[in-house]
Structures are given as structure tokens and as C-alpha cells.
Design a protein around this motif. Structure first.
Motif: not given
Length: 285
Positions: A161-178, A187-197
Motif C-alpha cells: 500500500s505504501h508503494w501504491v501511494v508513493v508511485c500513484e499507481r497499482l503495482m501491476d505496472s512493476e510486476w517484475d519488482i513484485i 511477512h505481509v501487511h494486509g492493507r489495500v492502498g490506492y493511487d491517492q492514499g
């Protein structure tokens, strides 16, 4: 591989014991929280973990709170990490989730810091998992990628979720890095971010279905990588929280959702998703 859920105490405003009871009643396996320097609060946590037979993930922020002291040196961060690891050891954490470093450091400093941070963990004979978090070293995908390439044994906590708001896009665009991050995800923190938060108002809302699906694809990539690496358990902490993350109405500051209801919803959903994924994965071997 098993799926274990941990309840965060971030945003829980009642007693630690009541939080532990909520975790137990919801079928969560543990608590994630800092080990307070206040002896009374520390003992409350110890007693709650024992009474409700819950596992523990210790949260550590180096040199500051969630946002680091901008002028703290890497040496001060490392000393703080060592001190906080030792402080919490009697609680027998499963591992330490560390918000470490500072986003403003040059890449060479980041790499050296995490090399030495891993040495601190090894010296204390504990596992540290370093979180992808705004304000911290792993605040965006590209710095994280560059550090992980140099330190392939480093473990990370993935809060995309942090990367999503920093990049202003969902992380499908960075799938190689994912996929690369998944190879070192602990470990996973299960929070859902969006492009503006960093936190959607409610992950069940249909207007955020795309964001939820994107995060779930990322989490499934982590499960697959962990299974291939021989993990016997994957851990997730549903981490919708307060402090500007939770949307509130103007003027009244009334919250638009109940944090525990949201975290329990995302936890239950991912437990079900994991069971379906595990069944499908076993059937396609």
C-alpha cells in the motif's frame, strides 16, 4: 503451508487483554505490536500473550517513530535496533518487523545500513523482517529492488500500500519488482492502498475492487514464492489503521469505517483466498 493471522494493536484503544481476546475470538494466531518501554504496558502484553496463548511479532521503528528522525545517523539507527531487539527478547517474538533506515539516504548508505542491520539480527540470533514503508529506506520499489539485489538473504515485510501511494499507481505496472520482492518476502501487511492514499475507506467497497484485486495478486505471488522456498507458514497482519489512514468525515471527524471490522474482514477474506489458492496449487503440481 499454513496461513497465520496477527492482530495489530495500532488503532486498538482498549486494553491489551481485550485486543488479545478479540484476536483469539476471530481465530487469529497472534499479536503484532511494539514492546513498550513502560514496564506496566510491557507486562500487560506479556500476560495477554500468555493468557490467550498467542504468538507475537515485535514491531520496531529505528531512530524515531513511524517517520524517522531525519538527522539520525545509520549508526544511531543500528544502535536503536540492537537495543530494541534486546528489550523485547523475553517476549519470545516469532520475529521482529522493522521499519528501518531513512528514505533520504543515498543508495550506497542504504546497502551498507541493511548489511549491518542483518549483522545485528544475526548477532542477537533473531529474525528481522524489514518493512516497505514510506519515510523509510524501502519507501519505493526501485530502491528496494537495488538493495535486495545486493543483499539476497535479507528478509522483508511487504506492505505494498505504501508503494501504491508513493508511485500513484497499482503495482501491476512493476510486476517484475513484485516478483523479485516476493523471493525475499517474510511477512505481509494486509492493507489495500490506492493511487491517492495508503488506505482505501473500505476494501469491500465496489469502487475499490480493482485495488483489492491488485493487492491480492501481489499477496498470492508471495505465497507462491514462500512455498517454493520451503516456508511451512505464511504470516499476515491486516493493518488498516488510524492516524490519517482511516478516512473521516470533515468537521465531525467521524470515521467512515470500524477498524477492527475492516481488519477482520480482510483477514477472513485472505484466509479463504489462501485456502482456495493452496487447494488449486496442490491440484496443479
Amino acid at each position: 503451508m499454513k496461513f497465520s493471522l496477527f492482530k495489530t494493536l495500532w488503532g486498538h484503544n482498549d486494553s491489551i487483554a481485550s485486543g488479545a481476546l478479540l484476536a483469539q475470538e476471530a481465530g487469529f494466531q497472534g499479536i503484532e505490536a511494539p514492546a513498550s518501554i513502560n514496564p506496566d504496558i510491557f507486562n500487560q502484553l506479556a500476560n495477554a500473550l500468555d493468557e490467550y496463548q498467542l504468538d507475537y511479532i515485535c514491531e520496531i521503528c529505528t531512530a524515531g517513530s513511524y517517520v524517522p528522525d531525519r538527522h539520525a545517523t545509520p549508526e544511531e539507527h543500528l544502535a536503536d535496533l540492537d537495543r530494541k531487539i534486546k528489550h523485547a527478547k523475553s517476549l519470545n517474538p516469532r520475529f521482529y518487523n522493522v521499519m528501518g533506515g531513512c528514505d533520504a539516504w543515498p543508495l550506497a548508505v542504504q546497502i551498507d545500513f541493511f548489511k549491518r542491520a542483518q549483522e545485528v539480527a544475526d548477532k542477537n540470533e533473531v529474525i528481522c523482517s524489514f518493512e516497505t514503508h514510506r519515510g523509510r529506506s524501502f519507501f519505493n520499489p526501485w530502491v528496494t529492488r537495488d538493495v535486495l539485489e545486493q543483499l539476497p538473504d535479507l528478509r522483508i515485510t511487504c506492505d505494498f500500500s505504501h508503494w501504491v501511494v508513493v508511485c500513484e499507481r497499482l503495482m501491476d505496472s512493476e510486476w517484475d519488482i513484485i516478483l523479485q520482492a516476493a523471493q525475499q518476502a517474510h511477512h505481509v501487511h494486509g492493507r489495500v492502498g490506492y493511487d491517492q492514499g495508503p488506505q482505501v475507506p473500505h476494501p469491500a467497497a465496489p469502487e475499490y475492487a480493482e485495488a483489492l484485486a491488485s493487492h491480492e495478486r501481489c499477496w498470492q505471488a508471495i505465497w507462491a514464492a514462500q512455498k517454493n522456498r520451503g516456508y511451512d507458514t505464511t504470516t499476515m497482519t491486516p493493518e488498516f489503521g488510524p492516524d490519517g489512514y482511516l478516512h473521516c468525515l470533515p468537521f465531525t471527524n467521524a470515521p467512515v469505517a470500524d477498524l477492527w471490522e475492516v481488519n477482520r474482514w480482510i483477514g477472513d477474506r485472505q484466509r479463504n483466498n489462501f485456502e482456495q489458492w493452496a487447494t488449486s496449487s496442490n491440484n496443479t503440481r
